[in-house]
Enzyme design. Structure first.
Site, PDB file in Angstrom:
ATOM      1  N   TYR A  22      36.826 -45.663   5.363  1.00  0.00           N
ATOM      2  CA  TYR A  22      37.347 -44.326   5.622  1.00  0.00           C
ATOM      3  C   TYR A  22      36.307 -43.281   5.218  1.00  0.00           C
ATOM      4  O   TYR A  22      35.775 -43.332   4.101  1.00  0.00           O
ATOM      5  CB  TYR A  22      38.650 -44.150   4.837  1.00  0.00           C
ATOM      6  CG  TYR A  22      39.276 -42.796   5.022  1.00  0.00           C
ATOM      7  CD1 TYR A  22      39.853 -42.439   6.240  1.00  0.00           C
ATOM      8  CD2 TYR A  22      39.275 -41.862   4.004  1.00  0.00           C
ATOM      9  CE1 TYR A  22      40.411 -41.195   6.418  1.00  0.00           C
ATOM     10  CE2 TYR A  22      39.843 -40.604   4.179  1.00  0.00           C
ATOM     11  CZ  TYR A  22      40.403 -40.279   5.391  1.00  0.00           C
ATOM     12  OH  TYR A  22      40.954 -39.048   5.567  1.00  0.00           O
ATOM     13  N   ARG A  66      54.398 -33.530 -14.618  1.00  0.00           N
ATOM     14  CA  ARG A  66      53.087 -34.154 -14.401  1.00  0.00           C
ATOM     15  C   ARG A  66      53.075 -35.537 -15.026  1.00  0.00           C
ATOM     16  O   ARG A  66      52.601 -36.509 -14.440  1.00  0.00           O
ATOM     17  CB  ARG A  66      51.944 -33.283 -14.971  1.00  0.00           C
ATOM     18  CG  ARG A  66      50.588 -34.015 -14.903  1.00  0.00           C
ATOM     19  CD  ARG A  66      49.348 -33.136 -15.046  1.00  0.00           C
ATOM     20  NE  ARG A  66      49.507 -31.996 -15.918  1.00  0.00           N
ATOM     21  CZ  ARG A  66      49.587 -32.050 -17.247  1.00  0.00           C
ATOM     22  NH1 ARG A  66      49.487 -33.221 -17.867  1.00  0.00           N
ATOM     23  NH2 ARG A  66      49.754 -30.946 -17.952  1.00  0.00           N
ATOM     24  N   LYS A  78      49.932 -42.258   5.698  1.00  0.00           N
ATOM     25  CA  LYS A  78      49.871 -42.965   6.963  1.00  0.00           C
ATOM     26  C   LYS A  78      51.157 -43.766   7.181  1.00  0.00           C
ATOM     27  O   LYS A  78      52.198 -43.176   7.374  1.00  0.00           O
ATOM     28  CB  LYS A  78      48.611 -43.831   6.994  1.00  0.00           C
ATOM     29  CG  LYS A  78      47.346 -43.106   6.484  1.00  0.00           C
ATOM     30  CD  LYS A  78      46.888 -41.948   7.342  1.00  0.00           C
ATOM     31  CE  LYS A  78      45.837 -41.066   6.699  1.00  0.00           C
ATOM     32  NZ  LYS A  78      44.664 -41.739   6.162  1.00  0.00           N
TER      33      LYS A  78
HETATM   34  C1  LIG Z   1      43.644 -41.449   5.228  1.00  0.00           C
HETATM   35  C2  LIG Z   1      42.971 -42.538   4.486  1.00  0.00           C
HETATM   36  C3  LIG Z   1      42.544 -42.365   3.163  1.00  0.00           C
HETATM   37  C4  LIG Z   1      42.664 -41.043   2.438  1.00  0.00           C
HETATM   38  O1  LIG Z   1      44.006 -40.691   2.242  1.00  0.00           O
HETATM   39  P1  LIG Z   1      44.545 -39.173   2.190  1.00  0.00           P
HETATM   40  O2  LIG Z   1      45.995 -39.362   2.015  1.00  0.00           O
HETATM   41  O3  LIG Z   1      44.156 -38.498   3.461  1.00  0.00           O
HETATM   42  O4  LIG Z   1      43.877 -38.533   1.004  1.00  0.00           O
HETATM   43  C5  LIG Z   1      41.967 -43.448   2.523  1.00  0.00           C
HETATM   44  N1  LIG Z   1      41.807 -44.640   3.147  1.00  0.00           N
HETATM   45  C6  LIG Z   1      42.211 -44.842   4.420  1.00  0.00           C
HETATM   46  C7  LIG Z   1      41.998 -46.171   5.056  1.00  0.00           C
HETATM   47  C8  LIG Z   1      42.794 -43.798   5.133  1.00  0.00           C
HETATM   48  O5  LIG Z   1      43.171 -44.004   6.404  1.00  0.00           O
END
Ligand SMILES: *Cc1c(COP(=O)(O)O)cnc(C)c1O
Length: 380
Positions: free
Chosen positions: A99, A47, A196
């Site tokens: 988001y 951690r 992403k």
């Molecule tokens: C997906 C996303 C998040 C959140 O991320 P996670 O990995 O799903 O927790 C935050 N900001 C943007 C612009 C996103 O596309």
């Protein structure tokens, strides 16, 4: 090193002193042996720190031109750690078009903890400045925004932030460090949903933060360890592997994004196309100033603004897949009003342009002819 070289080698020197493996090993261990209490090789408990996570943290810091990187279990865990630097009574000025999960975290969990959020459009610097009070501690900017693809001027906001001694954080998920590097424009914190484009293959949930300031890094590291929202070794490995092709993928995403945006713009059924690379996009000039290219995220609405037709479109696509998320090699389509932005009240989401017919595309890296053909048949 220049960007493409950094994507592959940044922070990765001497990654495996044990056997010299070229790729970072996956240290799938919770703990590390000690000779005598406190005597270890830099890691004691996963951690607090893990060599695979550490390799990823150095990589993300390198591509963002920052000093310190931190890797988290998800993008939201990264945002959560940033907001935990605040105290009850503190105020945050945030992009209003953001988001949905970030909005939910701010407006439910942290609102109840006594932090005040102002959700505003960030096109006018005077408007942003008018919201700053003695309690303002953070400006939260997302650019390009999700799903309306508005672009905010990072450099201009950072000047206001500095003038008032307020931190500026930028969610760089859509652009990635390949297209824009917020720290270079004066931002204090850059955050990613590594789920992403950084991961890039829709096979991992992960998040990251990069900062330059040593004290801020120390505070965030303390929270990362104390609250525990860390990226695991396997997930860290996957994001690290993704980053090695980030530049190639983003180049193709941008190329295909342009082809899709231009196709949609000329389609008789399409009303509006939102892609910052289009000359008539309201923020095209700012986008050109701060971004290398314009990426693969494209949103559009159809004439008549029919909810039913939008649903039919996403049911009929074949090469595009109907799914949440974005940024993978494969093309995805989503209907924000019923999916990613369903947690934002209808009046709120319509104010920012998330109307019933809005479709958001994450344009992948397939052959663009196949993508255009698919859009044609589904719109038909
Ligand atoms: C997906 C996303 C998040 C959140 O991320 P996670 O990995 O799903 O927790 C935050 N900001 C943007 C612009 C996103 O596309």
């Amino acid at each position: 090193m220049k960007f493409n070289t950094k994507a592959i080698h940044g922070g990765q020197q001497d990654i495996d002193p044990a056997y010299g493996s070229v790729m970072s090993p996956i240290y799938q261990t919770s703990t590390f042996s000690q000779k005598t209490p406190g005597s270890h090789k830099g890691f004691e408990y996963s951690r607090s720190g893990n060599p695979t996570r550490s390799a990823l943290e150095k990589s993300i810091a390198s591509i963002e031109n920052g000093k310190h990187g931190l890797a988290f279990a998800s993008g939201l865990a990264a945002i959560d750690a940033i907001i935990k630097t605040l105290k009850p009574g503190d105020e945050v000025i945030s992009t209003n078009d953001l988001y949905g999960g970030t909005y939910r975290l701010f407006n439910t969990i942290y609102k109840d903890f006594g932090i005040k959020f102002h959700f505003i459009g960030m096109q006018s610097m005077d408007t942003i400045e008018s919201y700053i009070t003695k309690n303002t501690k953070l400006i939260w900017a997302e650019t390009p925004t999700n799903p309306m693809m508005n672009v905010v001027d990072i450099e201009a906001i950072s000047k206001i932030a500095k003038k008032h001694k307020v931190l500026l954080a930028v969610d760089n998920t859509f652009a990635t460090a390949y297209l824009q590097r917020p720290l270079d424009f004066g931002a204090d914190i850059v955050m990613h949903s590594a789920t992403k484009y950084l991961g890039g293959h829709s096979d991992v949930i992960s998040g990251s933060i990069v900062v330059n300031d040593d004290k801020l890094a120390e505070q965030l590291y303390f929270i990362q360890n104390a609250s525990g929202g860390i990226a695991g070794p396997m997930d860290s490995f996957l994001v690290l592997r993704g980053i090695k092709t980030l530049h190639l993928r983003m180049q193709r995403h941008s190329e295909n994004g342009r082809a899709v945006a231009e196709y949609l713009q000329n389609h008789p059924k399409v009303e509006n196309v939102y892609w910052p690379g289009l000359k008539d996009h309201p923020n095209h000039d700012i986008a050109k100033k701060q971004m290398k290219d314009f990426g693969g995220m494209v949103s559009f609405t159809t004439k008549g603004n029919s909810y039913k037709e939008a649903i039919k479109f996403v049911e009929n696509i074949k090469v595009f897949t109907l799914a949440e998320s974005l940024g993978g090699v494969e093309s995805l389509a989503g209907h924000p009003a019923s999916m990613t932005h369903a947690s934002i009240p209808k009046e709120e989401r319509e104010k920012i342009g998330v109307v019933d017919s809005l479709i958001r595309l994450s344009v992948g890296i397939e052959d663009k002819e196949d993508l255009l053909e698919d859009l044609k048949q589904a719109l038909g």
